[in-house]
Design a protein around this motif. Structure first.
Motif, PDB file in Angstrom:
ATOM      1  N   ALA A   1     -36.272  37.143  14.539  1.00 53.78           N
ATOM      2  CA  ALA A   1     -36.261  36.052  13.464  1.00 53.78           C
ATOM      3  C   ALA A   1     -36.675  36.292  12.298  1.00 53.78           C
ATOM      4  O   ALA A   1     -36.359  35.988  11.047  1.00 53.78           O
ATOM      5  N   LEU A   2     -37.820  37.172  12.109  1.00 50.54           N
ATOM      6  CA  LEU A   2     -38.319  37.814  10.952  1.00 50.54           C
ATOM      7  C   LEU A   2     -37.355  38.280   9.950  1.00 50.54           C
ATOM      8  O   LEU A   2     -37.326  38.505   8.615  1.00 50.54           O
ATOM      9  N   ASP A   3     -36.479  39.107  10.547  1.00 48.82           N
ATOM     10  CA  ASP A   3     -35.315  39.905  10.269  1.00 48.82           C
ATOM     11  C   ASP A   3     -34.223  38.711   9.753  1.00 48.82           C
ATOM     12  O   ASP A   3     -33.555  39.194   8.673  1.00 48.82           O
TER      13      ASP A   3
ATOM     14  N   LEU B   1     -37.774  29.751   8.745  1.00 49.30           N
ATOM     15  CA  LEU B   1     -38.419  30.844   9.716  1.00 49.30           C
ATOM     16  C   LEU B   1     -39.556  30.117   9.829  1.00 49.30           C
ATOM     17  O   LEU B   1     -39.815  30.190  11.332  1.00 49.30           O
ATOM     18  N   ALA B   2     -40.287  29.288   9.365  1.00 47.71           N
ATOM     19  CA  ALA B   2     -41.668  28.618   9.696  1.00 47.71           C
ATOM     20  C   ALA B   2     -41.194  27.685  10.731  1.00 47.71           C
ATOM     21  O   ALA B   2     -41.940  27.710  11.786  1.00 47.71           O
TER      22      ALA B   2
ATOM     23  N   GLN C   1     -41.488  26.375  16.628  1.00 51.92           N
ATOM     24  CA  GLN C   1     -40.836  25.906  17.939  1.00 51.92           C
ATOM     25  C   GLN C   1     -40.950  27.134  19.056  1.00 51.92           C
ATOM     26  O   GLN C   1     -41.162  26.884  20.248  1.00 51.92           O
ATOM     27  N   LEU C   2     -40.727  28.479  18.637  1.00 53.75           N
ATOM     28  CA  LEU C   2     -40.936  29.638  19.371  1.00 53.75           C
ATOM     29  C   LEU C   2     -42.120  29.520  19.840  1.00 53.75           C
ATOM     30  O   LEU C   2     -42.469  29.766  21.488  1.00 53.75           O
ATOM     31  N   HIS C   3     -43.263  29.535  19.253  1.00 50.04           N
ATOM     32  CA  HIS C   3     -44.737  29.484  19.828  1.00 50.04           C
ATOM     33  C   HIS C   3     -44.994  28.350  20.731  1.00 50.04           C
ATOM     34  O   HIS C   3     -45.661  28.587  21.590  1.00 50.04           O
ATOM     35  N   HIS C   4     -44.283  27.109  20.391  1.00 53.83           N
ATOM     36  CA  HIS C   4     -44.760  25.905  21.171  1.00 53.83           C
ATOM     37  C   HIS C   4     -43.950  26.331  22.583  1.00 53.83           C
ATOM     38  O   HIS C   4     -44.566  25.730  23.671  1.00 53.83           O
ATOM     39  N   ASP C   5     -42.743  26.851  22.538  1.00 62.65           N
ATOM     40  CA  ASP C   5     -42.250  27.060  23.830  1.00 62.65           C
ATOM     41  C   ASP C   5     -42.886  27.936  24.860  1.00 62.65           C
ATOM     42  O   ASP C   5     -42.919  28.015  25.847  1.00 62.65           O
ATOM     43  N   ILE C   6     -43.266  29.197  24.051  1.00 63.16           N
ATOM     44  CA  ILE C   6     -44.168  30.240  24.794  1.00 63.16           C
ATOM     45  C   ILE C   6     -45.332  29.376  25.284  1.00 63.16           C
ATOM     46  O   ILE C   6     -45.645  30.010  26.501  1.00 63.16           O
ATOM     47  N   SER C   7     -46.156  28.676  24.639  1.00 62.05           N
ATOM     48  CA  SER C   7     -47.245  28.000  25.144  1.00 62.05           C
ATOM     49  C   SER C   7     -46.995  27.151  26.279  1.00 62.05           C
ATOM     50  O   SER C   7     -47.693  27.176  27.377  1.00 62.05           O
ATOM     51  N   ASN C   8     -46.117  26.316  26.504  1.00 58.35           N
ATOM     52  CA  ASN C   8     -45.484  25.665  27.498  1.00 58.35           C
ATOM     53  C   ASN C   8     -45.221  26.394  28.648  1.00 58.35           C
ATOM     54  O   ASN C   8     -45.470  26.262  29.907  1.00 58.35           O
ATOM     55  N   LEU C   9     -44.243  27.613  28.503  1.00 60.96           N
ATOM     56  CA  LEU C   9     -43.861  28.651  29.573  1.00 60.96           C
ATOM     57  C   LEU C   9     -45.285  29.407  30.131  1.00 60.96           C
ATOM     58  O   LEU C   9     -45.150  29.551  31.436  1.00 60.96           O
TER      59      LEU C   9
END
Length: 347
Positions: free
Chosen positions: A170-172, A179-180, A185-193
């Motif tokens: 994503a950073l690339d 990006l933000a 959303q990615l960090h939210h999903d990882i937290s739920n997982l």
């Protein structure tokens, strides 16, 4: 790398040595093939309308680096489109072209850019693009589940690896608000997982619905990233979580039956709320009639594309995969191989 575009129609088109099932009663057609170069390292195989959805629809392909067989299939029973799709008015039709890109085609940031270039260069009026998770991500997600239910706490570091992989890409690819939004959303999903995997770790076992929910995240992330890349080029593009649209009835642990009537109803509603000329859709994942997340089982993304192509009444479905080209023999069965630059087939 060479990309081979295959199309079967009443006229002469490009065709690789891949063969597709066809009506024996159809008139004979002569189809020519020649090498084409593309921005992507992925090879395309077009299934023009009407394309078969009965099981199994399998076609072999030589030239894959590892796996030599690919099937447009998930474990399902034979489907009758006529009984479920007649007399259902939908705002779809030949204006739609469907493309499906496998995990190797979206396996790196550069390949995602290549896919975006292919989508952008397609002059179809409307485009539906079905994507798999990034290469190896689905295996990584299954590994998370296996570790957690085995009470192996290394699932925590393995989940961090999944996060780092997608964050790096994503950073690339992205910047600014896109990006933000994606990283949030990615960090939210990882937290739920992480919470779900912790529950699996404590219980020491996992239900099929929990497993399907976890493993389907790879497609969610790849679809979002690709949609942002396409939109950066100034095009009207939105991503679709196909769990909101594609409804299937599990018939066993390895089989599902698509519910076309309910899927059409939900698609009609989704399109009315999300009008767009380019849709990036998640392959592999779906929902049950009870809105429980499920999947089309391993290697089900091709089947997702075929179902969605039928629902959209698309004029063709093109399946892309990463290959060097077409070989003169099966690489698993012979050592004397040649990469063919031009072939001709009579059908």
């Amino acid at each position: 790398m060479a990309a081979f575009s295959a199309t079967i129609s009443a006229s002469s088109r490009f065709l690789s040595s891949t063969s597709l099932p066809h009506d024996a009663a159809a008139p004979k057609r002569r189809i020519y093939a020649s090498r084409r170069h593309s921005l992507s390292q992925c090879r395309s195989l077009s299934l023009p309308k009407p394309f078969p959805l009965s099981r199994p629809n399998t076609f072999s392909q030589w030239g894959r680096k590892k796996s030599l067989n690919i099937s447009v299939q998930a474990s399902v029973a034979d489907i009758s489109l006529e009984k479920s799709m007649d007399n259902v008015p939908l705002p779809e039709g030949d204006i739609w072209a469907v493309h499906k890109f496998g995990g190797t085609c979206v396996g790196t940031s550069q390949r995602i850019k290549n896919v975006a270039d292919i989508v952008i260069s397609d002059d179809s009026e409307r485009k539906l693009v079905v994507v798999s998770a990034m290469s190896k991500v689905t295996d990584m997600m299954y590994d998370l589940i296996n570790k957690a239910q085995s009470r192996d706490d290394s699932y925590i570091s393995a989940l961090d690896t999944v996060l780092e992989k997608h964050q790096s890409v994503a950073l690339d690819l992205l910047d600014g608000d896109d990006l933000a939004t994606f990283l949030s959303q990615l960090h939210h999903d990882i937290s739920n997982l992480k919470a779900m995997l912790r529950a699996i770790f404590i219980a020491g076992h996992v239900t099929e619905s929990f497993s399907d929910f976890v493993v389907g995240h790879g497609e969610l992330w790849s679809a979002q990233m690709l949609s942002y890349v396409v939109r950066k080029n100034g095009l009207d593009c939105i991503w679709m979580d196909t769990r909101d649209v594609l409804i299937v009835n599990p018939t066993s642990s390895n089989q599902v039956d698509p519910d076309f009537l309910e899927s059409e109803r939900r698609l009609d509603k989704w399109l009315s709320q999300n009008p767009s000329k380019i849709i990036i859709a998640t392959g592999f994942i779906a929902s049950t009639p009870q809105n429980i997340p499920t999947t089309l089982k391993r290697d089900g993304s091709d089947f997702s594309a075929a179902i969605l192509g039928a629902l959209f009444r698309a004029r063709q479905v093109t399946i892309w995969t990463d290959v060097d080209g077409v070989y003169s023999a099966d690489p698993q069965k012979g050592r004397l191989l040649a990469l063919l630059t031009e072939t001709m087939h009579a059908v």
